[in-house]
Design a protein around this motif. Structure first.
Motif, PDB file in Angstrom:
ATOM      1  N   TYR A   1      43.535  41.633  36.501  1.00  0.00           N
ATOM      2  CA  TYR A   1      44.043  41.672  37.865  1.00  0.00           C
ATOM      3  C   TYR A   1      44.221  40.265  38.426  1.00  0.00           C
ATOM      4  O   TYR A   1      45.128  40.015  39.220  1.00  0.00           O
ATOM      5  CB  TYR A   1      43.089  42.453  38.774  1.00  0.00           C
ATOM      6  N   LYS A   2      43.339  39.362  38.038  1.00  0.00           N
ATOM      7  CA  LYS A   2      43.409  37.978  38.505  1.00  0.00           C
ATOM      8  C   LYS A   2      44.336  37.135  37.632  1.00  0.00           C
ATOM      9  O   LYS A   2      45.182  36.391  38.133  1.00  0.00           O
ATOM     10  CB  LYS A   2      41.996  37.380  38.492  1.00  0.00           C
TER      11      LYS A   2
ATOM     12  N   ARG B   1      48.380  36.791  37.637  1.00  0.00           N
ATOM     13  CA  ARG B   1      49.031  36.048  38.721  1.00  0.00           C
ATOM     14  C   ARG B   1      49.209  34.581  38.385  1.00  0.00           C
ATOM     15  O   ARG B   1      49.876  33.854  39.130  1.00  0.00           O
ATOM     16  CB  ARG B   1      48.203  36.191  40.011  1.00  0.00           C
ATOM     17  N   GLN B   2      48.611  34.151  37.265  1.00  0.00           N
ATOM     18  CA  GLN B   2      48.752  32.749  36.861  1.00  0.00           C
ATOM     19  C   GLN B   2      50.007  32.558  36.022  1.00  0.00           C
ATOM     20  O   GLN B   2      49.968  32.426  34.802  1.00  0.00           O
ATOM     21  CB  GLN B   2      47.509  32.304  36.079  1.00  0.00           C
TER      22      GLN B   2
ATOM     23  N   TRP C   1      39.427  41.071  34.748  1.00  0.00           N
ATOM     24  CA  TRP C   1      40.015  39.767  34.443  1.00  0.00           C
ATOM     25  C   TRP C   1      41.539  39.796  34.610  1.00  0.00           C
ATOM     26  O   TRP C   1      42.138  38.879  35.174  1.00  0.00           O
ATOM     27  CB  TRP C   1      39.666  39.364  33.012  1.00  0.00           C
TER      28      TRP C   1
ATOM     29  N   GLU D   1      36.209  39.436  42.850  1.00  0.00           N
ATOM     30  CA  GLU D   1      37.574  39.310  43.361  1.00  0.00           C
ATOM     31  C   GLU D   1      38.229  38.019  42.874  1.00  0.00           C
ATOM     32  O   GLU D   1      39.451  37.937  42.739  1.00  0.00           O
ATOM     33  CB  GLU D   1      37.581  39.368  44.885  1.00  0.00           C
ATOM     34  N   ALA D   2      37.380  37.013  42.596  1.00  0.00           N
ATOM     35  CA  ALA D   2      37.897  35.745  42.088  1.00  0.00           C
ATOM     36  C   ALA D   2      38.079  35.747  40.578  1.00  0.00           C
ATOM     37  O   ALA D   2      38.528  34.760  40.001  1.00  0.00           O
ATOM     38  CB  ALA D   2      36.962  34.610  42.490  1.00  0.00           C
ATOM     39  N   GLY D   3      37.718  36.879  39.922  1.00  0.00           N
ATOM     40  CA  GLY D   3      37.948  36.985  38.485  1.00  0.00           C
ATOM     41  C   GLY D   3      36.736  36.750  37.612  1.00  0.00           C
ATOM     42  O   GLY D   3      36.859  36.646  36.394  1.00  0.00           O
TER      43      GLY D   3
ATOM     44  N   HIS E   1      40.700  47.308  44.878  1.00  0.00           N
ATOM     45  CA  HIS E   1      42.004  46.910  44.345  1.00  0.00           C
ATOM     46  C   HIS E   1      42.897  48.107  44.057  1.00  0.00           C
ATOM     47  O   HIS E   1      44.086  47.926  43.811  1.00  0.00           O
ATOM     48  CB  HIS E   1      41.812  46.112  43.050  1.00  0.00           C
TER      49      HIS E   1
ATOM     50  N   THR F   1      34.456  46.588  43.619  1.00  0.00           N
ATOM     51  CA  THR F   1      35.574  45.665  43.706  1.00  0.00           C
ATOM     52  C   THR F   1      36.855  46.287  43.168  1.00  0.00           C
ATOM     53  O   THR F   1      37.926  46.146  43.757  1.00  0.00           O
ATOM     54  CB  THR F   1      35.260  44.370  42.914  1.00  0.00           C
TER      55      THR F   1
END
Length: 310
Positions: A188-189, A192-193, A186, A278-280, A308, A304
């Motif tokens: 890793y995605k 970036r927000q 979670w 990859e999309a979380g 990364h 996955t």
């Protein structure tokens, strides 16, 4: 040195303890806590003892009947024979994951295998155990030498290679592995927000970790959850910045890699699962969306994560 003395020496500095579970747990200095009937054998960052809970009248000798290794200590209830079996590890397992996870995964597989062999209670949290220092229990030392993980693995035919192939279980040390895997996938995605500051990010990781933890059949103690959340927060905040992420994208999204990924689309659930991770997405979300079991989803998630980190 006897194992009871080792147990006393390895107690956490401020362990949980109680004389009666109905009255709840207390935290006190080791010198006071060690007098209680029930006490916390391991701290939040290291596992010195593997402890198993056997709710059966012959718990004191059941290990021998099933061909399990001799416990270092057994603390047995004189009223009903129920007991805690304690195995001392020669090298303590670090449960606060901030380095290599292979030893923890190996230990988790061994612990689950021994639990199955012994028929121990899978609902036992491991937070506190019958205190072998306290005279209320019938205490017996069967083995004076600490065990290596390989020693214990011999009893369940589990080599390091087999342990790596075996998915971790929602039990004991396996929960530490699962929490770490789900939280970092979670993170890793999510980082970036908005690229939050460290304190904001730490709080976000802790909130997410607590959410994952409550879904375990027997949740981890909050102190272990906090250590895992802090480990993931520190690593991702240090290594995932705008600059390092741009470098990662450049390294992993070359035209050749993109072409390869494009060819994989439509080939089956595995590729769909990897795309979802990859999309979380979480393990449970992938299981539900693609109707696969946990072991399959976990295997895709590991693949996955490797993408990364390589």
């Amino acid at each position: 040195m006897g194992c009871v003395k080792i147990f006393e020496d390895y107690l956490p500095n401020r362990p949980y303890h109680t004389d009666d579970l109905v009255s709840g747990l207390k935290i006190n200095k080791k010198e006071k806590a060690k007098l209680a009937r029930l006490v916390q054998p391991n701290g939040p960052t290291h596992r010195y003892w593997m402890v198993f809970d056997l709710d059966r009248s012959n718990a004191g000798m059941h290990w021998d009947d099933v061909g399990a290794p001799a416990p270092n200590l057994i603390a047995r209830n004189p009223a009903n024979g129920h007991a805690h079996l304690l195995y001392l590890l020669q090298t303590p397992i670090r449960t606060a994951i901030d380095a290599k996870t292979a030893p923890l995964r190996y230990a988790a597989a061994i612990e689950a295998g021994l639990r199955n062999l012994l028929g121990a209670d899978r609902g036992y949290s491991g937070l506190i155990c019958k205190n072998p220092i306290n005279s209320h229990w019938i205490v017996q030392e069967w083995e004076s030498t600490p065990y290596t993980l390989d020693d214990l693995a011999d009893y369940i035919d589990l080599t390091p290679e087999k342990a790596r192939e075996k998915p971790v279980e929602d039990y004991g040390l396996g929960r530490n592995c699962m929490l770490f895997d789900e939280l970092r996938a979670w993170a890793y995605k999510a980082i970036r927000q908005g690229w939050p500051n460290y304190n904001q990010w730490l709080n976000a990781c802790l909130d997410r970790a607590i959410g994952y933890n409550v879904n375990f059949s027997t949740p981890l103690d909050i102190s272990e959850v906090k250590h895992t959340a802090k480990s993931v927060a520190k690593w991702t905040h240090r290594n995932f910045t705008r600059g390092t992420f741009d470098e990662y994208v450049a390294r992993t999204h070359t035209s050749e890699i993109q072409s390869f990924r494009g060819k994989q689309k439509g080939k089956g659930k595995r590729e769909q699962g990897i795309i979802l991770f990859e999309a979380g997405a979480t393990i449970k979300e992938v299981m539900k969306q693609l109707t696969v079991d946990r072991a399959t989803a976990y295997r895709w998630m590991k693949h996955t994560i490797l993408l990364h980190t390589t």
